[in-house]
Design an enzyme around this catalytic site. Structure first.
Site, PDB file in Angstrom:
ATOM      1  N   TYR A 187       5.435  -2.382  -0.011  1.00 28.05           N
ATOM      2  CA  TYR A 187       3.985  -2.159  -0.100  1.00 28.05           C
ATOM      3  C   TYR A 187       3.582  -1.733  -1.511  1.00 28.05           C
ATOM      4  O   TYR A 187       2.595  -2.232  -2.058  1.00 28.05           O
ATOM      5  CB  TYR A 187       3.630  -1.083   0.929  1.00 28.05           C
ATOM      6  CG  TYR A 187       2.172  -0.790   1.114  1.00 28.05           C
ATOM      7  CD1 TYR A 187       1.381  -1.587   1.948  1.00 28.05           C
ATOM      8  CD2 TYR A 187       1.577   0.307   0.505  1.00 28.05           C
ATOM      9  CE1 TYR A 187       0.044  -1.289   2.148  1.00 28.05           C
ATOM     10  CE2 TYR A 187       0.248   0.610   0.698  1.00 28.05           C
ATOM     11  CZ  TYR A 187      -0.517  -0.188   1.524  1.00 28.05           C
ATOM     12  OH  TYR A 187      -1.848   0.117   1.725  1.00 28.05           O
ATOM     13  N   ALA A 247       5.159  -2.311  -4.283  1.00 26.20           N
ATOM     14  CA  ALA A 247       5.336  -3.460  -5.188  1.00 26.20           C
ATOM     15  C   ALA A 247       4.157  -4.421  -5.068  1.00 26.20           C
ATOM     16  O   ALA A 247       3.623  -4.901  -6.074  1.00 26.20           O
ATOM     17  CB  ALA A 247       6.640  -4.189  -4.870  1.00 26.20           C
ATOM     18  N   LYS A 285       1.110  -3.726  -4.037  1.00 31.00           N
ATOM     19  CA  LYS A 285      -0.141  -3.117  -4.531  1.00 31.00           C
ATOM     20  C   LYS A 285      -0.124  -2.974  -6.056  1.00 31.00           C
ATOM     21  O   LYS A 285      -1.166  -3.129  -6.696  1.00 31.00           O
ATOM     22  CB  LYS A 285      -0.377  -1.771  -3.847  1.00 31.00           C
ATOM     23  CG  LYS A 285      -0.618  -1.880  -2.335  1.00 31.00           C
ATOM     24  CD  LYS A 285      -1.844  -2.723  -1.994  1.00 31.00           C
ATOM     25  CE  LYS A 285      -2.205  -2.642  -0.513  1.00 31.00           C
ATOM     26  NZ  LYS A 285      -3.384  -3.467  -0.174  1.00 31.00           N
TER      27      LYS A 285
HETATM   28  P1  NDP Z   1      -5.915  -1.899   9.292  1.00 31.76           P
HETATM   29  O1  NDP Z   1      -4.512  -2.045   9.727  1.00 31.76           O
HETATM   30  O2  NDP Z   1      -6.825  -0.972  10.011  1.00 31.76           O
HETATM   31  O3  NDP Z   1      -6.629  -3.350   9.266  1.00 31.76           O
HETATM   32  C1  NDP Z   1      -5.982  -4.407   8.613  1.00 31.76           C
HETATM   33  C2  NDP Z   1      -6.914  -5.599   8.562  1.00 31.76           C
HETATM   34  O4  NDP Z   1      -6.265  -6.656   7.860  1.00 31.76           O
HETATM   35  C3  NDP Z   1      -7.267  -6.135   9.934  1.00 31.76           C
HETATM   36  O5  NDP Z   1      -8.610  -6.599   9.898  1.00 31.76           O
HETATM   37  C4  NDP Z   1      -6.296  -7.310  10.090  1.00 31.76           C
HETATM   38  O6  NDP Z   1      -6.761  -8.323  10.994  1.00 31.76           O
HETATM   39  C5  NDP Z   1      -6.267  -7.828   8.677  1.00 31.76           C
HETATM   40  N1  NDP Z   1      -5.099  -8.657   8.371  1.00 31.76           N
HETATM   41  C6  NDP Z   1      -3.791  -8.287   8.378  1.00 31.76           C
HETATM   42  N2  NDP Z   1      -3.017  -9.343   8.049  1.00 31.76           N
HETATM   43  C7  NDP Z   1      -3.833 -10.393   7.832  1.00 31.76           C
HETATM   44  C8  NDP Z   1      -3.645 -11.755   7.482  1.00 31.76           C
HETATM   45  N3  NDP Z   1      -2.427 -12.253   7.258  1.00 31.76           N
HETATM   46  N4  NDP Z   1      -4.729 -12.556   7.378  1.00 31.76           N
HETATM   47  C9  NDP Z   1      -5.978 -12.070   7.590  1.00 31.76           C
HETATM   48  N5  NDP Z   1      -6.230 -10.786   7.912  1.00 31.76           N
HETATM   49  C10 NDP Z   1      -5.176  -9.959   8.042  1.00 31.76           C
HETATM   50  O7  NDP Z   1      -5.830  -1.525   7.743  1.00 31.76           O
HETATM   51  P2  NDP Z   1      -6.708  -0.550   6.828  1.00 31.76           P
HETATM   52  O8  NDP Z   1      -8.134  -0.713   7.121  1.00 31.76           O
HETATM   53  O9  NDP Z   1      -6.103   0.793   6.866  1.00 31.76           O
HETATM   54  O10 NDP Z   1      -6.361  -1.151   5.384  1.00 31.76           O
HETATM   55  C11 NDP Z   1      -7.167  -2.113   4.745  1.00 31.76           C
HETATM   56  C12 NDP Z   1      -6.648  -2.310   3.329  1.00 31.76           C
HETATM   57  O11 NDP Z   1      -6.648  -1.066   2.640  1.00 31.76           O
HETATM   58  C13 NDP Z   1      -5.210  -2.836   3.271  1.00 31.76           C
HETATM   59  O12 NDP Z   1      -5.065  -3.717   2.192  1.00 31.76           O
HETATM   60  C14 NDP Z   1      -4.415  -1.574   3.020  1.00 31.76           C
HETATM   61  O13 NDP Z   1      -3.200  -1.848   2.389  1.00 31.76           O
HETATM   62  C15 NDP Z   1      -5.361  -0.811   2.128  1.00 31.76           C
HETATM   63  N6  NDP Z   1      -5.124   0.624   2.090  1.00 31.76           N
HETATM   64  C16 NDP Z   1      -5.192   1.390   3.241  1.00 31.76           C
HETATM   65  C17 NDP Z   1      -4.958   2.737   3.191  1.00 31.76           C
HETATM   66  C18 NDP Z   1      -5.027   3.622   4.388  1.00 31.76           C
HETATM   67  O14 NDP Z   1      -4.672   4.808   4.261  1.00 31.76           O
HETATM   68  N7  NDP Z   1      -5.475   3.156   5.540  1.00 31.76           N
HETATM   69  C19 NDP Z   1      -4.602   3.387   1.918  1.00 31.76           C
HETATM   70  C20 NDP Z   1      -4.550   2.509   0.796  1.00 31.76           C
HETATM   71  C21 NDP Z   1      -4.809   1.193   0.896  1.00 31.76           C
HETATM   72  P3  NDP Z   1      -6.482  -8.200  12.598  1.00 31.76           P
HETATM   73  O15 NDP Z   1      -7.396  -7.100  13.076  1.00 31.76           O
HETATM   74  O16 NDP Z   1      -6.842  -9.521  13.131  1.00 31.76           O
HETATM   75  O17 NDP Z   1      -5.035  -7.832  12.732  1.00 31.76           O
END
Ligand code: NDP
Length: 242
Positions: free
Chosen positions: A151, A153, A155
């Site tokens: 993760y 790497a 990011k």
């Molecule tokens: P969630 O796990 O709550 O939601 C992830 C979202 O990404 C969902 O809408 C999911 O769709 C979608 N998704 C996953 N894989 C794919 C794919 N291959 N194609 C299309 N859509 C996809 O994550 P968060 O809201 O917590 O995180 C959102 C972003 O923020 C991410 O990039 C995460 O790395 C980043 N982030 C989060 C942090 C945290 O503490 N929560 C901290 C730092 C960064 P579906 O619902 O259909 O599965």
């Protein structure tokens, strides 16, 4: 106001970003991997702001699926003005025990998925000579985090990609920035063991996890006229953790 694409808009941070951009008057395409019903509920909330909101299911890690989705979006709604690369997954594990498929899956979705959208949507924006691209990175990509070598790497790569894309697209009036959230209260962090969550809170100046809306606000700023001279930057929104 323009059209925004939010990848991973069905839940968590992406859902909050979709709603915030809709509240600012943008039409929104809400992408998800599988949870179409949740994405529809987000779209309904967006429509309450009087904008168009459309759900599109595709896998961002699939280059051709991104191409197909972007062609459909252009045909149905026009050229996007805002792209938020938010879709992401975790497959945590200590480096020495991490399996190859855990590493590959995270790189494929979080890094390659962002490239798939950035390069193809960036080409559309270049022709339109305007656009805002916002990549959702993480403090793990800046400071590292035990158990997240895949993760962090991905990011860190996304932050590098943000800087290069900002240099390649700047002459066409397109800004490219990243937001690096700390711990935000979503499904992604809810699965962490209590001991990890308690340890994390102790390192956060504000003494709490962030809310998805607190990341959406930073994204809305980067998408707004107020940020017209900001590009190539990574804004850390972590409550003072790193
Ligand atoms: P969630 O796990 O709550 O939601 C992830 C979202 O990404 C969902 O809408 C999911 O769709 C979608 N998704 C996953 N894989 C794919 C794919 N291959 N194609 C299309 N859509 C996809 O994550 P968060 O809201 O917590 O995180 C959102 C972003 O923020 C991410 O990039 C995460 O790395 C980043 N982030 C989060 C942090 C945290 O503490 N929560 C901290 C730092 C960064 P579906 O619902 O259909 O599965």
């Amino acid at each position: 106001m323009g059209l925004a694409i939010v990848t991973g808009g069905s839940r968590g941070i992406g859902a909050a970003i979709s709603e915030k951009l809709a509240a600012e008057g943008h039409d929104v395409v809400i992408n998800c991997a599988s949870s179409v019903e949740k994405a529809e509920a987000v779209a309904e909330k967006c429509r309450a702001h009087g904008v168009k909101a459309v759900v599109k299911q595709w896998d961002v890690s699939d280059y051709n699926a991104c191409a197909k989705a972007l062609a459909e979006i252009k045909e149905e709604l026009g050229v996007p003005y805002i792209l938020v690369n938010n879709a992401g997954i975790t497959r945590d594990g200590l480096m020495v025990r991490m399996k190859e498929d855990q590493f590959d899956a995270v790189i494929q979705t979080n890094l390659k998925g962002a490239f798939n959208m950035l390069s193809q949507c960036g080409a559309m924006m270049m022709r339109a000579k305007k656009g805002r691209i916002i990549n959702i990175a993480s403090v793990a990509g800046i400071a590292g985090n035990p158990g997240q070598i895949n993760y962090s790497a991905a990011k860190a790569g996304l932050i590098g990609m943000t800087k290069t894309a900002s240099k390649e697209l700047g002459a066409r009036g397109i800004t490219v920035n990243a937001v690096a959230p700390g711990f935000i209260d979503t499904d992604m962090t809810q699965v962490l063991p209590d001991a990890v969550k308690e340890g994390a809170v102790k390192q956060i100046s504000l003494g709490r996890f962030g809310k998805p809306e607190e990341i959406a606000g930073v994204v809305a700023f980067l998408a707004s006229d107020a940020a017209s001279y900001v590009t190539g930057q990574t804004i850390v929104a972590d409550g003072g953790m790193i």
